[in-house]
Motif scaffolding. Structure first.
Motif, PDB file in Angstrom:
ATOM      1  N   SER A   1      34.328  38.863  37.500  1.00 30.84           N
ATOM      2  CA  SER A   1      35.586  38.114  37.434  1.00 30.84           C
ATOM      3  C   SER A   1      36.654  38.681  38.363  1.00 30.84           C
ATOM      4  O   SER A   1      37.585  37.975  38.729  1.00 30.84           O
ATOM      5  N   GLN A   2      36.502  39.937  38.760  1.00 32.27           N
ATOM      6  CA  GLN A   2      37.477  40.527  39.676  1.00 32.27           C
ATOM      7  C   GLN A   2      37.440  39.846  41.048  1.00 32.27           C
ATOM      8  O   GLN A   2      38.368  39.979  41.828  1.00 32.27           O
ATOM      9  N   LEU A   3      36.352  39.119  41.304  1.00 32.65           N
ATOM     10  CA  LEU A   3      36.227  38.442  42.604  1.00 32.65           C
ATOM     11  C   LEU A   3      36.641  36.968  42.518  1.00 32.65           C
ATOM     12  O   LEU A   3      36.512  36.232  43.487  1.00 32.65           O
TER      13      LEU A   3
ATOM     14  N   TRP B   1      27.508  44.380  41.098  1.00 29.43           N
ATOM     15  CA  TRP B   1      28.107  43.942  39.830  1.00 29.43           C
ATOM     16  C   TRP B   1      27.682  44.875  38.694  1.00 29.43           C
ATOM     17  O   TRP B   1      26.662  45.536  38.843  1.00 29.43           O
TER      18      TRP B   1
ATOM     19  N   THR C   1      29.839  48.546  40.280  1.00 25.42           N
ATOM     20  CA  THR C   1      29.218  49.451  39.306  1.00 25.42           C
ATOM     21  C   THR C   1      27.873  49.909  39.854  1.00 25.42           C
ATOM     22  O   THR C   1      26.951  49.103  39.990  1.00 25.42           O
TER      23      THR C   1
ATOM     24  N   VAL D   1      31.753  43.618  38.476  1.00 22.76           N
ATOM     25  CA  VAL D   1      32.987  43.868  39.214  1.00 22.76           C
ATOM     26  C   VAL D   1      34.113  43.295  38.353  1.00 22.76           C
ATOM     27  O   VAL D   1      34.316  42.084  38.303  1.00 22.76           O
ATOM     28  N   THR D   2      34.781  44.157  37.638  1.00 25.02           N
ATOM     29  CA  THR D   2      35.794  43.719  36.665  1.00 25.02           C
ATOM     30  C   THR D   2      37.083  44.496  36.895  1.00 25.02           C
ATOM     31  O   THR D   2      37.138  45.359  37.781  1.00 25.02           O
ATOM     32  N   SER D   3      38.071  44.232  36.075  1.00 24.34           N
ATOM     33  CA  SER D   3      39.345  44.955  36.237  1.00 24.34           C
ATOM     34  C   SER D   3      39.152  46.449  35.975  1.00 24.34           C
ATOM     35  O   SER D   3      39.878  47.273  36.517  1.00 24.34           O
ATOM     36  N   THR D   4      38.157  46.796  35.171  1.00 27.61           N
ATOM     37  CA  THR D   4      37.920  48.226  34.934  1.00 27.61           C
ATOM     38  C   THR D   4      36.919  48.823  35.939  1.00 27.61           C
ATOM     39  O   THR D   4      36.756  50.031  35.997  1.00 27.61           O
ATOM     40  N   SER D   5      36.250  47.960  36.708  1.00 30.23           N
ATOM     41  CA  SER D   5      35.351  48.478  37.750  1.00 30.23           C
ATOM     42  C   SER D   5      35.551  47.630  39.012  1.00 30.23           C
ATOM     43  O   SER D   5      34.622  46.951  39.452  1.00 30.23           O
ATOM     44  N   PRO D   6      36.745  47.670  39.586  1.00 32.85           N
ATOM     45  CA  PRO D   6      37.066  46.749  40.691  1.00 32.85           C
ATOM     46  C   PRO D   6      36.265  47.009  41.958  1.00 32.85           C
ATOM     47  O   PRO D   6      36.147  46.118  42.806  1.00 32.85           O
ATOM     48  N   THR D   7      35.710  48.202  42.095  1.00 34.55           N
ATOM     49  CA  THR D   7      34.909  48.463  43.297  1.00 34.55           C
ATOM     50  C   THR D   7      33.415  48.369  43.004  1.00 34.55           C
ATOM     51  O   THR D   7      32.581  48.797  43.802  1.00 34.55           O
TER      52      THR D   7
END
Ligand code: SF4
Length: 875
Positions: free
Chosen positions: A517-519, A535, A545, A537-543
């Motif tokens: 969802s960060q993308l 992936w 996983t 790729v979220t607000s807690t793992s923006p770069t």
């Protein structure tokens, strides 16, 4: 101009830098900044610029064989699909997709079918390669989530390759493994495979197990680990469930080592050595592929492996975990968007909540509410008439599915077959009512996800050829014409990708592993410049996983990982007295799938030119067969004829045949036709690694070589033939049970008008060449297979606009007086043949470095290193 994109072949997903000059891809190289390959490419990737160009491309829509414009073709597709839907219901329609499609294409196809047509009859050729691995992960982790990454292959202390010939099928990963072992010689590598493959070149231990006994091998390992107090009790207690059930069945069925060794067909000492290696190494990666998945027990194979990692807590940290490797460039992307008939989009399921959630997100009021038909069942439904319209995109089921002649028959009587492809003629298109030209690799624009969950951009290098259009555009255009404009009004692939990303985070609340969802807010510019990212790729793992389950939280209802009790069941296609041989099928180093693309690159035929059958020495002696003979495999479903390769790497009673040859490259070289449509009960994946057949020599009245100028409409119609494309000609190896006269007559009738034919006949040696307006038209030489010389000189003559009188005189010599014979091509990157390598070895080059210094062989992609090592050992 240098453009970055991604290789379209295997699941490694290597980054490619293409040098584009004047609307032409001048060269390709590995992308040094791409984490998958750090600048390296294998021979297939290095040949990407050789498979481009207009020849053989589908460039205009066709309806009932007549070229038409896009408007007419799209209207026809939309009208016929709507009519089918109204008359027979949504389940009378099916889409059969491909791991070659980009994620954006896949997403739109699924959305149309599952959200708006209202059926889940969407499946993909990925069903044939990794659907069992998906079941394994989902059952164990509650999500189709690959825990590991490529770095783990290098950081493991023990690497267990199960049913994987990575040296040929994932060459760049294999080179990473080889390099890691060279750096840390204490690293241990075990290969579990019925065949001794090129991958064994780096193995400390090879277990040539009886095919179909993987479950027993790993269930036995679980029992062994328990018996030797090697379990991680704390991990099991805190983070898993169903352990007792799995261990009980392991103890009941696989605790007796001698029995396990006997059933698996390996030495007891070797079995114990493997079990001890697993027991004594903390950092263990099990790397598995088609040998595990293409089984009637594929799902249990995967879970038997995962069980051992869970029992020892060997996952969720660097250098450890069960790692299923995908075969196709975007098999993983297809899994993300619900490309399999039993999944909804964004890793959601066919339960009430997910169906409702996806329906609301899409604004779809005709959601499919239950799973659709998996590949084999789907084509059965085509055959039975239940499915009346099928749209096949970027794949060739007429060659790749088991019992492929029956697939052809099903397609033939299907009222509506639509095929989208970039190639003008595949075996499947023979049955198409409507052909839609799709963009090819160099023109596509979107994303793919590789085997380590890394999303990479595949960028358009060139404008679409002719009228070709992106698949997402074709599907959306049909959807709009079907009345669904509001949901398919995409202007570019970025809009589709961000919608897909938004859906992955929609009402997710940490419940679904797949979340990018960060993308979801990427701008056109950001999408264009997106760099490879793993992936979630979220607000807690923006770069991104790198590794999953580091927190030991899984996606099951209890958030614990699940053991799946497994016990051994025999393969379904057991040999019988009529069909005594086990047939293993697989890929080769330089070809890809059904050759629709790689069949365009002459250089990719130099390693293996013809379909072949690998046979154990003992069986060859029994059957009185030697390397180079033609053999015929027989099964009630059909016949496969190929060249024998006698090998000590093959188990007695077992044969190996490559999956690639379609009906355009060989008379009877389609091995899938002999595989019975037997599937794993959970995944629906066919048992393609365990066919059965009878064998006999193919006896011909005569054998020989035929070369015909490219563009001439001629193809042999009798006996055995295998075609090898050359720059200006098609080369055929021939062997026929019909008299030679029939072939000469056919050639003369079809190809010889206004041609001067030079002939020579001496006893059984017949040679003829036809020259028209000074150009070589065709050449036929009847001679034993082992006397066919290299054809480089002849191929050059076909390329000449005008032969000299002297050249014409030399034609029947076949070689122009040249004695050069480089032997079988070993190093395709630098075009080094076996004979040059043998000569260098004889002259004192006794290791890889000195061979590379002298001939360069093995110094680029490294795919040939196992064969170089074999030659060094033999020399
Ligand atoms: S290993 Fe070879 S085929 Fe696979 S992605 Fe890399 S270059 Fe392409």
């Amino acid at each position: 101009m240098k453009n970055k994109t991604t290789c379209p072949y295997c699941g490694v997903g290597c980054g490619v830098v293409a040098d584009v000059q004047n609307n032409h891809v001048a060269s390709v190289a590995g992308d040094t900044s791409h984490p998958a390959n750090s600048g390296k490419l294998c021979v297939k990737g290095s040949s990407l610029d050789k498979v481009l160009g207009a020849t053989g491309r589908l460039t205009q829509p066709k309806v009932n064989g007549v070229t038409t414009d896009w408007d007419s073709a799209l209207n026809e597709v939309a009208e016929q699909l709507l009519r089918t839907m109204m008359t027979h219901g949504p389940d009378a329609i099916a889409f059969y997709l491909s791991g070659q499609l980009l994620t954006e294409d896949y997403y739109v196809a699924n959305k149309l079918m599952k959200g708006f047509i209202g059926s889940a009859n969407v499946d993909t050729n990925s069903r044939l390669c990794m659907s069992s691995a998906v079941v394994g992960y989902k059952r164990a982790f509650g999500a189709d989530a690959v825990p590991c990454n490529y770095e783990d292959l290098e950081r493991a202390d023990l690497l267990v390759l199960v049913g994987s010939n990575a040296a040929w099928n994932h060459p760049i990963l294999f080179q990473r493994m080889r390099h890691a072992k060279a750096q840390r010689p204490e690293m241990r590598i075990v290969v579990i495979d019925p065949r001794r493959t090129a991958t064994c070149d780096i193995a400390d231990l090879h277990l040539a197990i009886q095919p179909g006994t993987d479950v027993l091998l790993f269930t036995g390992l679980l029992a062994y680990l328990a018996k030797h107090d090697a379990l991680d009790e704390t991990f099991i207690k805190q983070h898993t469930e169903q352990f007792d059930a799995a261990l009980n069945i392991a103890n009941d069925t696989a605790a007796h080592l001698p029995s396990v060794a006997q059933t698996c067909g390996v030495e007891l000492a070797a079995l114990e050595q493997f079990y001890q290696l697993f027991l004594t190494h903390h950092k263990v990666v099990s790397f598995y592929s088609q040998g595990v998945n293409q089984s009637s027990q594929g799902s249990n194979n995967a879970n038997a492996i995962i069980n051992c990692h869970l029992a020892t807590g060997r996952l969720g940290y660097a250098g450890a975990g069960p790692f299923s490797i995908t075969g196709q460039p975007n098999a993983m992307g297809g899994r993300e968007v619900g490309g399999l008939a039993n999944q909804l989009a964004a890793h959601m399921e066919f339960n009430e909540q997910d169906v409702d959630r996806v329906g609301r997100f899409w604004g779809a009021y005709n959601m499919a509410t239950q799973e659709g038909l998996k590949a084999v069942d789907m084509f059965d439904a085509v055959a039975s008439g239940k499915i009346k319209a099928i749209w096949i995109m970027g794949t060739n089921p007429a060659v790749s599915l088991p019992k492929s002649d029956a697939i052809c028959a099903a397609l033939k009587q299907c009222p509506l077959v639509i095929v989208s492809d970039c190639i003008a003629h595949t075996d499947t298109q023979d049955y198409a009512d409507i052909c839609l030209p799709a963009t090819g690799w160099s023109e596509k624009d979107g994303t793919v996800t590789n085997a380590e969950r890394r999303i990479s951009r595949q960028r358009a290098l060139l404008p679409p050829l002719g009228e070709a259009k992106p698949d997402w555009w074709i599907i959306s255009s049909v959807a709009k014409r079907m009345g669904f404009s509001h949901a398919f009004d995409y202007k570019n692939p970025r809009q589709i990708f961000t919608e897909h990303a938004a859906l992955s985070g929609f009402e997710n609340h940490g419940q679904r592993c797949f979340n990018i969802s960060q993308l979801a807010q990427l701008s056109d510019h950001e999408y264009e410049h997106l760099t490879p990212i793993q992936w979630p790729v979220t607000s807690t793992s923006p770069t991104g996983t790198a590794r999953l389950f580091t927190d030991h939280r899984y996606f099951t209802p209890s958030h614990k990982a699940r053991f799946i009790p497994t016990s051994q069941h025999a393969a379904v296609q057991q040999p019988t007295s009529e069909l005594p041989y086990i047939v293993n099928t697989g890929r080769i180093r330089d070809q890809w799938h059904t050759m629709a693309i790689t069949g365009r690159a002459e250089g990719l035929f130099q390693h293996r030119s013809e379909p072949f059958i690998e046979i154990a020495t003992q069986d060859a002696i029994k059957e009185q067969i030697k390397t180079g003979d033609l053999i015929e495999l027989r099964h009630p479903q059909g016949v496969y004829i190929a060249r024998a390769q006698v090998s000590d790497d093959q188990r007695v009673g077992e044969l190996f045949a490559p999956i690639h040859w379609n009906r355009q490259f060989a008379s009877q070289g389609n091995i899938s036709n002999l595989i019975e449509p037997v599937v794993d009960p959970y995944s629906g994946q066919p048992e393609s690694k365990h066919g059965r057949a009878a064998l006999k020599p193919f006896t011909a009245q005569w054998q020989g070589l035929l070369m015909v100028r490219s563009g001439c409409k001629y193809q042999p119609t009798t006996g055995y033939w295998a075609r090898v494309p050359k720059a200006a000609a098609n080369q055929y190896y021939l062997a026929d049970q019909q008299p030679l006269d029939a072939t000469i007559a056919a050639l003369s009738a079809q190809l010889s008008p206004a041609t001067s034919v030079i002939e020579s006949s001496d006893n059984d040696i017949y040679r003829a060449a036809a020259v028209k307006n000074g150009q070589l038209e065709w050449l036929l030489a009847v001679l034993p297979y082992d006397q066919i010389p290299p054809t480089d000189w002849l191929a050059e003559q076909f390329a000449k606009p005008q032969l000299t009188h002297e050249e014409e005189q030399w034609l029947l010599s076949l070689s122009g007086g040249s004695q050069d014979d480089s032997g079988a091509m070993i190093c395709s990157c630098f075009q080094v043949g076996a004979n040059a390598i043998k000569n260098s070895i004889e002259a004192g080059c006794k290791d890889l470095d000195s061979l590379a210094a002298q001939l360069k062989c093995g110094s680029n992609c490294g795919s040939c290193i196992p064969e170089l090592n074999q030659l060094i050992a033999a020399g």
